[in-house]
Enzyme design. Structure first.
Site, PDB file in Angstrom:
ATOM      1  N   GLY A 154      -0.191   1.034   7.401  1.00 35.85           N
ATOM      2  CA  GLY A 154      -0.667  -0.122   8.161  1.00 35.85           C
ATOM      3  C   GLY A 154      -1.113  -1.292   7.312  1.00 35.85           C
ATOM      4  O   GLY A 154      -0.727  -2.428   7.549  1.00 35.85           O
ATOM      5  N   GLU A 155      -1.936  -1.038   6.286  1.00 35.67           N
ATOM      6  CA  GLU A 155      -2.532  -2.119   5.514  1.00 35.67           C
ATOM      7  C   GLU A 155      -2.001  -2.286   4.091  1.00 35.67           C
ATOM      8  O   GLU A 155      -1.928  -3.417   3.598  1.00 35.67           O
ATOM      9  CB  GLU A 155      -4.053  -1.929   5.465  1.00 35.67           C
ATOM     10  N   PRO A 156      -1.637  -1.208   3.376  1.00 37.81           N
ATOM     11  CA  PRO A 156      -1.208  -1.377   1.979  1.00 37.81           C
ATOM     12  C   PRO A 156      -0.119  -2.411   1.740  1.00 37.81           C
ATOM     13  O   PRO A 156      -0.162  -3.124   0.725  1.00 37.81           O
ATOM     14  CB  PRO A 156      -0.732   0.043   1.603  1.00 37.81           C
ATOM     15  N   PRO A 157       0.873  -2.569   2.632  1.00 35.13           N
ATOM     16  CA  PRO A 157       1.940  -3.539   2.347  1.00 35.13           C
ATOM     17  C   PRO A 157       1.447  -4.984   2.246  1.00 35.13           C
ATOM     18  O   PRO A 157       2.162  -5.831   1.708  1.00 35.13           O
ATOM     19  CB  PRO A 157       2.903  -3.380   3.533  1.00 35.13           C
ATOM     20  N   LEU A 158       0.262  -5.281   2.767  1.00 38.47           N
ATOM     21  CA  LEU A 158      -0.258  -6.646   2.671  1.00 38.47           C
ATOM     22  C   LEU A 158      -0.334  -7.095   1.216  1.00 38.47           C
ATOM     23  O   LEU A 158      -0.066  -8.256   0.893  1.00 38.47           O
ATOM     24  CB  LEU A 158      -1.642  -6.722   3.325  1.00 38.47           C
TER      25      LEU A 158
END
Length: 208
Positions: A154-158
């Site tokens: 959910g968040e790491p690709p940011l």
């Protein structure tokens, strides 16, 4: 189990027919669970990824165009490839806002937020995503510690959006060196149009 009574009343139904009938019958189609992991090792894993970005920077105006971005993301054993790729794309787009366009401006006199509308505060839009956007999930990567071998997506690709910011900075450095300026310069996120143009230090005599 909740769908079994519905199936028994239908003759060789399709999945869509069963779901439609269950909805009309008021049967919940959602599922939830809660688990307490006493073993902290269930959370001790790493999510790996890599991104490569290609950008075009207009040195005179400071505008940026993301020509292409390639991402390879490790989400373990994907439970739904379409959803996980969408999560990567969405988080990356959020990061583009953080690194390129969304700047908080405050009144130096009273500290009041003055970038409180879309005229000053610019969240990314469809024109800000890469023209050529390629996302792939790492194959044969099973996480033995988490649910069904998966990993957080959910968040790491940011964080991968930093590749675009660094590509912009590299383009500015290249332009500066061509014009005899130092390749060392201060440049901070977000890389807004005005911040990019100021970092380029373009002499107005070059405009004609």
């Amino acid at each position: 189990e909740r769908l079994a009574p519905i199936r028994s009343k239908l003759s060789d139904p399709t999945w869509e027919t069963v779901i439609r009938a269950a909805t009309l019958a008021g049967i919940s189609l959602s599922a939830q669970a809660y688990a307490e992991h006493s073993n902290p090792s269930h959370y001790l894993y790493f999510s790996y990824s890599v991104a490569v970005a290609e950008v075009t920077v207009d040195i005179l105006t400071g505008t940026i165009e993301i020509e292409r971005c390639d991402i390879l993301f490790d989400c373990g054993a994907s439970m739904n490839v379409a959803i996980d790729i969408g999560q990567v794309q969405g988080a990356f787009a959020m990061g583009l806002g953080y690194f390129l366009t969304e700047q908080l401006l405050y009144d130096p006199k009273d500290g009041r937020l003055i970038s409180d509308g879309t005229w000053e505060y610019k969240p990314p839009s469809v024109k800000d995503i890469p023209i050529d956007f390629r996302v792939a999930l790492l194959k044969n990567s099973v996480n033995p510690l988490a649910t069904l071998g998966s990993k957080a997506v959910g968040e790491p690709p940011l964080c991968l959006s930093a590749s675009v910011f660094l590509a912009v900075k590299a383009a500015i450095r290249s332009s500066r060196k061509e014009r005899g300026l130092s390749g060392d310069f201060a440049f901070y996120a977000p890389a807004t149009v005005d911040n990019v143009q100021l970092a380029c230090e373009v002499d107005s005599s070059l405009w004609v």
